[in-house]
Design an enzyme around this catalytic site. Sequence first.
Site, PDB file in Angstrom:
ATOM      1  CB  CYS A  26      28.437  43.358  26.345  1.00  0.00           C
ATOM      2  SG  CYS A  26      28.812  43.742  27.938  1.00  0.00           S
ATOM      3  CB  CYS A  50      34.744  39.205  30.366  1.00  0.00           C
ATOM      4  SG  CYS A  50      34.511  41.098  30.965  1.00  0.00           S
ATOM      5  CB  CYS A  82      32.038  58.789  39.795  1.00  0.00           C
ATOM      6  SG  CYS A  82      30.586  58.724  40.426  1.00  0.00           S
TER       7      CYS A  82
END
Length: 482
Positions: A84, A189, A438
Amino acid sequence: MSRNRKAGTITIIPDVSIIDIAEEGKGVGKADELVIFVERAVPGDVADVRIVKKKKNLAEAVIETLHKKSELRTDPFCQYFGTCGGCKWQHMEYDAQLKFKYKNVEAALQRLAKIDTASMEPILGSAENKYYRNKLEYTFSNKRWLNKEDMVERAEALDTDGPNPNMEMNALGFHVPLRFDKIIDIQHCYLQAEPSNSIRNEVRDYALKMGLTFYDLRNHEGNLRNLIIRTSSTAEVMVVVVFAYAEQEQIDGLMEHLKGNFPEVTSLLYIVNQKKNDTIFDQEVITYAGRDHIFEDMDGLKFKIGAKSFYQTNSDQAHELYKITKEFAGFTGGELVYDLYTGAGTIANFVARSVKQVVGIEYVPTAIEDAKFNSKLNGIDNAIFYAGDMKDILTREFIADHGKPDVVITDPPRAGMHADVVARLLEMEADKIVYVSCNAATQARDLSLLKEKYEVVRIKPVDMFPHTQHVENVVLLKFRGN
């Protein structure tokens, strides 16, 4: 050393010591003059690495044999780790993650902006590093990513009776990195709390049972395309099912099934998207049951969250981030504040009661509609909002009409601020700028320009996304003149 195989030459470099970690999250090692970025390596590891890409004095590699494990290593808790694309740092202790995030911010500010970081404050870690997200988006695909066990089963079937007719190729989950048409079928998840996993698994089971087709990302056909689940601190749940080529009877069947099995869902919505891309911002959202939105609560304020709304995906840590932003600004009550890239007006509304007036600017019109609604919802009458491109809205005329701000809060996307916006800030000469970012690299680029008139006086990183390399950073600048 090199080994020859039929596919060509494979280069393996032995006993590489991992000495650092790069901004993109890969371990860094050296061999003579070659700098090697190693996937899923942790500082302190010693390993033989296999080169997968090389350019001049830089190379990318994967671990072939791990000889010595770093003390910073830990066992990943998710079965999909390494396949993933999310949570790439699960194999590293959380305290170590924070250390390297801090170091990467520090290095970017020093290297790119030549800023003295001696007074940089400790990074604020996330209180929760599992089940911390309030939004996840899953993808349906008829081309499931096959793991090693699947490949063995498939090979054995091909050697005997041909392809295994019982091998399920449909998947509902996340994209495999660099493989747009391959989806990992996710059973559990760790990013979002229940009922997220239960809803996703029930949707998959129902679709398989009823013969609903999963989307073909290459040929653009199939009934089911995406599934979006949003949760909130108010215990409300939103589910958005994105269909492609489904009959209304099929749509109603799945939506009714969800309605009956998950009474906790307060907003049950669907979209029919037959475009070639997954974006829903230009699509009609249809309410099947409940409201077309959920509410988030922060510090006594309520925020309306629709299917298309932007809201920080780590709710608890967003509250901490905004508190730091407010503290850095040091409001006394009489300030005029410009909130650039305001989104749904979360920061603007969060600080409004501490200042005289807030002017918010955002590119996305629907976000501005949310910002205005949220002001009205919370009885805030001193915040005004404008939609449009920042460099086009923030003109001399705009400033003349609304007044020179005492404080500017800016929270741009990862690309940072447009050069014209930075130039306008320098021309505007607000007393303080609080820059929330960010992306430390683009923030450093902008800070290097703002240094012409501003001094950086406070810096504090905030971890919004545990087990990833991403980190937010808050910087306070004070005007010092030319």
